[in-house]
Design a protein around this motif. Structure first.
Motif, PDB file in Angstrom:
ATOM      1  N   UNK A 173       0.825  -1.211   0.000  1.00 19.72           N
ATOM      2  CA  UNK A 173       0.000   0.000   0.000  1.00 19.72           C
ATOM      3  C   UNK A 173       0.860   1.262   0.000  1.00 19.72           C
ATOM      4  N   UNK A 174       1.944   1.264   0.782  1.00 15.22           N
ATOM      5  CA  UNK A 174       2.821   2.434   0.815  1.00 15.22           C
ATOM      6  C   UNK A 174       3.435   2.698  -0.558  1.00 15.22           C
ATOM      7  N   UNK A 175       3.871   1.637  -1.219  1.00 15.64           N
ATOM      8  CA  UNK A 175       4.483   1.819  -2.529  1.00 15.64           C
ATOM      9  C   UNK A 175       3.466   2.302  -3.561  1.00 15.64           C
ATOM     10  N   UNK A 176       2.297   1.682  -3.611  1.00 18.24           N
ATOM     11  CA  UNK A 176       1.298   2.054  -4.607  1.00 18.24           C
ATOM     12  C   UNK A 176       0.754   3.468  -4.383  1.00 18.24           C
ATOM     13  N   UNK A 177       0.611   3.854  -3.126  1.00 18.07           N
ATOM     14  CA  UNK A 177      -0.040   5.132  -2.824  1.00 18.07           C
ATOM     15  C   UNK A 177       0.885   6.328  -2.955  1.00 18.07           C
TER      16      UNK A 177
END
Length: 410
Positions: A173-177
């Protein structure tokens, strides 16, 4: 996706905090809290790490913050499953928890929804994580289909599995967001001048209070000292950013005179979690800081009534809702101030004295807060909590008269 990434990151931070004992020295494995070196414990290191890392990461790129966040998640998982052992593991877990909190705060920026998600997840998992562990371990049936084999005997398979699953989602989630996000201007170094000595001073005061097991005067004196340093720190932060620190300290003072967060069984744990979410949602849609502080005052008054007449008031069911509401109402703030303030609920509440009441408590805000006999009784705690909440409310009123300051301009 940004809000989801903050929720997951906050859960990892809070869940890690719930496993960090306020009694354990990171300098000496044999130090008990009557030793001065026990002040350097995991909670203190988390707070200092979060402060320092937030200032550094705010001056870097979003890509750097993502890398640091994911690396910190991996370290926390390795420590949870017993792959990093002993004092090295404790240091690694505490430093990584602070770094993850800092990276998440920086990536949240000044987006109020993201900050709210991070704050509520950290506080909720931090306060209720121990209760969740107890419920998982109390299940007599097969909880998971595989076991975690760690290097330490005290590794909890249930906690390790939960952490691995949530951490995996957090990293994705951190990478995608945030992979294409541009960060806000860098933080002022004033954050360091406040955030580094704050948890150390709180640790010293906790140590002083814990050294007098049969008297209340020193304990109340330590609480007075914490109130003073909380106010001083809040006014040293830029603009109105210190209001979050005041609010969190007010919540902790309210909890001193109540039975804390209800988390004795599955129903109570779910209820507390639901009330946290509901309070955060209403606080996001209708932020009224003084309304939240006013209700905290009412809960503190109810604690005094409960202590004097010994009549249960059920405030443990109301406190999670009000705590989430008032914390979210105090946002937004600069990322550095957010990272500095969130650990305050765990480092500035004389946690050692509360935790030492019994080794059976699920968190530092469980029922043992009101039943211990070696420190001030419930009525004294309730009155002290009421006074502190009133002082924090007045300090917030003064602080809100100051103009807002954009991060990086002071």
């Amino acid at each position: 996706m940004k809000v989801l990434s903050m929720l997951l990151a906050g859960f990892v931070v809070g869940y890690a905090i719930s496993d960090i004992g306020p009694l354990d020295s990171l300098l000496s494995s044999t130090a008990e809290f009557h030793s001065f070196w026990a002040i350097v414990n995991g909670l203190t290191v988390v707070a200092i790490s979060a402060c320092v890392a937030s200032v550094g990461l705010a001056r870097a790129s979003a890509h750097t913050s993502i890398v640091v966040a994911i690396a910190a998640v991996l370290v926390i998982v390795f420590q949870t499953v017993g792959m990093v052992t002993g004092l090295l593991g404790h240091w690694a877990g505490a430093l990584a928890t602070g770094a993850l909190l800092a990276a998440a705060a920086v990536l949240a920026g000044r987006q109020r929804a993201a900050q709210a998600a991070l704050a509520v997840a950290v506080l909720g998992a931090g306060l209720l994580g121990g209760a969740l562990d107890a419920l998982l371990e109390a299940n007599d049936g097969p909880v998971f289909i595989w076991d975690v084999v760690g290097a330490e005997d005290d590794v909890s398979p249930q906690r390790a599995i939960v952490m691995v699953i949530v951490a995996s989602g957090t990293a994705v989630a951190l990478f995608l967001a945030h992979r294409r996000e541009e960060l806000q201007p860098y933080e002022t170094r004033r954050i360091l001048l406040v955030g580094i000595p704050l948890p150390v001073a709180a640790g010293v005061l906790s140590w002083i209070a814990a050294g007098h097991y049969s008297r209340s005067v020193e304990w109340l004196g330590a609480l007075f000292g914490m109130t003073v340093i909380a106010m001083l720190a809040s006014f040293l932060l830029p603009g109105r950013d210190g209001r979050l620190l005041l609010v969190l300290f007010g919540v902790s003072a309210t909890a001193l005179g109540t039975f804390g967060f209800a988390a004795g069984d599955v129903a109570q744990l779910c209820l507390s979690a639901a009330l946290l979410i509901a309070g955060a949602g209403i606080g996001y849609r209708w932020p009224q800081l003084y309304v939240g502080l006013g209700v905290l005052l009412l809960i503190a008054v109810a604690g005094v009534v409960e202590g004097y007449f010994e009549v249960p008031t059920g405030t443990e069911f109301i406190l999670p809702f009000v705590a989430a509401y008032v914390v979210v109402s105090a946002l937004t703030t600069s990322p550095g101030s957010l990272a500095l303030s969130l650990p305050a609920l765990f480092t500035m509440t004389l946690p050692v004295v509360v935790y030492a009441a019994t080794s059976q408590v699920a968190s530092t805000y469980d029922r043992a807060v009101a039943t211990r006999t070696s420190e001030p009784d419930h009525l004294v705690l309730s009155v002290a909590g009421l006074v502190v909440v009133a002082v924090m409310t007045g300090a917030c009123a003064l602080l809100m008269r100051r103009p807002t300051v954009v991060s990086g301009t002071s």
